[in-house]
Design a protein around this motif. Structure first.
Motif, PDB file in Angstrom:
ATOM      1  N   GLU A  93      42.787  42.186  48.338  1.00 21.27           N
ATOM      2  CA  GLU A  93      41.884  43.386  48.207  1.00 21.27           C
ATOM      3  C   GLU A  93      40.453  42.839  49.003  1.00 21.27           C
ATOM      4  OE1 GLU A  93      40.690  43.493  44.100  1.00 21.27           O
ATOM      5  OE2 GLU A  93      42.815  43.965  43.528  1.00 21.27           O
TER       6      GLU A  93
ATOM      7  N   GLU B  61      44.795  39.305  44.782  1.00 20.81           N
ATOM      8  CA  GLU B  61      43.186  39.175  44.654  1.00 20.81           C
ATOM      9  C   GLU B  61      42.789  39.114  46.089  1.00 20.81           C
ATOM     10  OE1 GLU B  61      42.631  37.082  40.330  1.00 20.81           O
ATOM     11  OE2 GLU B  61      42.185  35.977  42.062  1.00 20.81           O
TER      12      GLU B  61
ATOM     13  N   LYS C 137      49.669  36.476  42.024  1.00 22.76           N
ATOM     14  CA  LYS C 137      48.303  37.025  41.666  1.00 22.76           C
ATOM     15  C   LYS C 137      47.140  36.592  42.453  1.00 22.76           C
ATOM     16  CE  LYS C 137      45.094  35.624  38.012  1.00 22.76           C
ATOM     17  NZ  LYS C 137      44.837  34.191  37.474  1.00 22.76           N
TER      18      LYS C 137
END
Lengths: 94, 484
Positions: free
Chosen positions: B38, B35, B31
């Motif tokens: 990006e 994130e 996760k």
């Protein structure tokens, strides 16, 4: 052979297309590189042997003989095999 | 000892002790990686499904009572190291969509030991251009290595990376991490897409020497698929106890300090490196002053050999076996168009210049001369190591890798001055966090004897300055600012 001639020959050898503008830049850079390398060429290396391998590796030899069953397995796995030859499809069509 | 939020050994202890499952940790890691990716493209892709599968396998092993030494450790892998089934792109169109049918031995060994591949990390074109430049907005400082950035950002505990002229070492030095380039031939290079065959090694970046030690024990050793590892087939790391013994008394540890290095550095780096000599003495080490007279010639020899080998190795990128192929009428046309389409600026430069240096009239003047200088550099190192156990060197000439624009290629080569020389020596080198410079972490390089990684790591840990890592990825020195 001057630097420009050598550059053109290298470009042709490795089969690369370059535009005139890139050629001019590369010629300038190659000239700079050769100047930068001058101190290397003036090192006294007389009596020094060139390094032939990067480390003190010892070859791990094995008998130059196919393992039992290896040849047959390869022949069976090949899509086309006739007599002693493996046939492969052409990569480039004429 | 708490090494920080992403220490591999702390995590392994927690997983072995049942405090957290490998899968749960990897779910959280993935996760965070997605994130983070990006904002800063550290990964070419996050391998979600594969990582979850691997984590489940680790949990199953634990249920059966096995304790893999790297259980659940998230691992970043540079995109020039093959992993079966995951794209390996080398940052180049010449390798676009290539999915290797086999895995690199070093990587296979890490996964067998419980590490979990969370993704392949970005690199510049063909692995020879500066990889990334991240601003502080992304939570980490400027870096040359995306793998090091994933460790510094707290995403991964280990990064498996290649190192020829110092990419791994400079990435670690820039981000205040530990980075190990092992002895040549100690770690298999099978599955590494190498441009510079003579000097490329697979190494590791981590937040502590303990983490490096665990990972190195896993990946080191003979591999029948890499003949270079045969030299150390009978020399497992821990078997070499006499050489590995390091006295607890620092006075008995002799560290060589080359006096001719500081004048070659940019001003602030020069002052930093000079101060490091005094700090070593203050910490009780015995420092001997010496010289590395062939440092500049070693760099030039490195680049002659590197350009020559790169030009040869890159000839395999022809659009037939790997990557993108251009539309062409015949074979000659296919080579020309494909290479022109897929080679970036530095790949073109290296291919052309390497071929030039190998040409008639240039071979003896440059290439053979470089091979002889290589021999002299090795002898120089051997002589120096008769006077000291370790050698202290910078990893970078200036604090940051320069923005390598097309006119700046020699400046970029010059920044490898201290790493390239060590690569020629075939000795192991450890980059350790040495403090902060201009508010940012900076590392130095400790060079050791072949196969003496254990004492290199122990000594590196003793002289390193602690760097504290925060979960958001910003790292701050907690040792004496601007000091070793």
């Amino acid at each position: 052979m001057d630097i420009a001639e050598g550059l053109d020959k290298a470009v042709d050898t490795i089969k690369l297309e370059i535009e005139p503008q890139e050629r001019a830049r590369l010629l300038n850079e190659l000239t700079k590189l050769l100047t930068w390398l001058e101190p290397l060429t003036s090192v006294d290396t007389s009596g020094t042997k060139a390094v032939l391998v990067g480390h003190n590796a010892v070859n791990a030899w094995r008998d130059d003989r196919a393992e039992a069953g290896e040849v047959e397995a390869l022949q069976e796995a090949a899509p086309y095999f006739e007599e002693r030859f493996y046939s492969v499809p052409p990569i480039i069509e004429d | 000892m708490d090494h920080g939020v992403n220490s591999a050994c702390d995590l392994v202890r927690a997983v072995h002790g049942g405090k957290i499952s490998a899968r749960r940790h990897i779910v959280e890691t993935l996760k965070n990686c997605e994130e983070f990716n990006e904002r800063a493209k550290l990964f070419t892709g996050v391998a979600v499904a594969e990582a979850l599968d691997q984590a489940s396998v680790v949990d199953e092993m634990l249920k059966k009572g096995k304790k893999p030494p790297l259980a659940g450790v998230p691992l970043a892998v540079k995109d020039d190291i093959c992993w079966q089934g995951l794209p390996t792109g080398l940052g180049s169109r010449a390798m676009a969509d290539f999915i290797p049918p086999y895995s690199a031995t070093a990587l296979e060994r890490l996964v067998d030991a419980g590490a979990v591949v969370v993704g392949k990390t970005s690199l510049g074109d063909m692995g020879i251009e500066a990889a990334i430049n991240l601003s502080n907005d992304h939570g980490v400082a400027v870096a040359t290595s995306a793998g090091a950035a994933t460790v510094a950002a707290g995403l991964c505990s280990l990064a498996l990376e290649s190192d020829s002229a110092g990419a791994l070492r400079q990435g670690a030095a820039t981000l205040g991490l530990f980075g190990l380039r092992p002895t040549a031939g100690l770690v298999s290079r099978f599955g590494l897409c190498s441009g510079v065959s003579s000097f490329s090694q697979i190494g590791i970046t981590a937040v502590s020497t303990e983490d490096l030690q665990i990972a190195l024990k896993v990946i080191a050793g003979f591999d029948p698929r890499d003949a270079a590892t045969a030299a150390h087939a009978d020399r497992k790391l821990s078997n070499n106890r006499r050489q590995s013994a390091v006295s607890e008394d620092p006075r008995e540890t002799v560290i060589g300090y080359p006096l001719n290095v500081a004048p070659l550095l940019e001003k602030d780096m020069s002052e930093f490196f000079s101060r490091s000599r005094h700090t070593l003495i203050e910490k009780g080490f015995t420092v001997v002053d010496l010289d590395l007279p062939l440092l500049s010639e070693a760099l030039r020899a490195y680049f002659v050999i590197a350009l020559a080998e790169t030009s040869s190795n890159f000839s395999r990128y022809d659009g037939i076996r790997f990557g993108t192929a251009a539309d062409a009428q015949n074979l000659e046309d296919l080579y020309r168009k494909t290479r022109s389409l897929t080679f970036g600026a530095e790949a073109r430069r290296r291919s052309i210049f390497g071929t030039y240096l190998l040409g008639k009239g240039n071979f003896d003047r440059y290439y053979r001369q470089a091979l002889k200088v290589w021999s002299m550099v090795r002898e120089e190192y051997d002589a120096l190591f008769g006077r000291c156990r370790f050698l202290l060197l910078p990893a970078l000439k200036r604090q940051f890798a320069p923005d390598c624009d097309e006119g700046d290629f020699l400046q970029a080569y010059e920044n490898d001055l201290f790493c390239a020389s060590v690569s020629l020596s075939a000795r192991p080198a450890l980059v350790f966090p040495a403090g902060k410079l201009n508010g940012l972490p900076i590392g130095l390089q400790l060079v050791g004897n072949a196969c003496d990684e254990e004492s290199l790591l122990r000594t590196g840990a003793k002289i390193a300055t602690n760097v504290e890592y925060s979960p958001d990825g910003a790292n701050r020195g907690r040792g004496n600012s601007d000091e070793l």
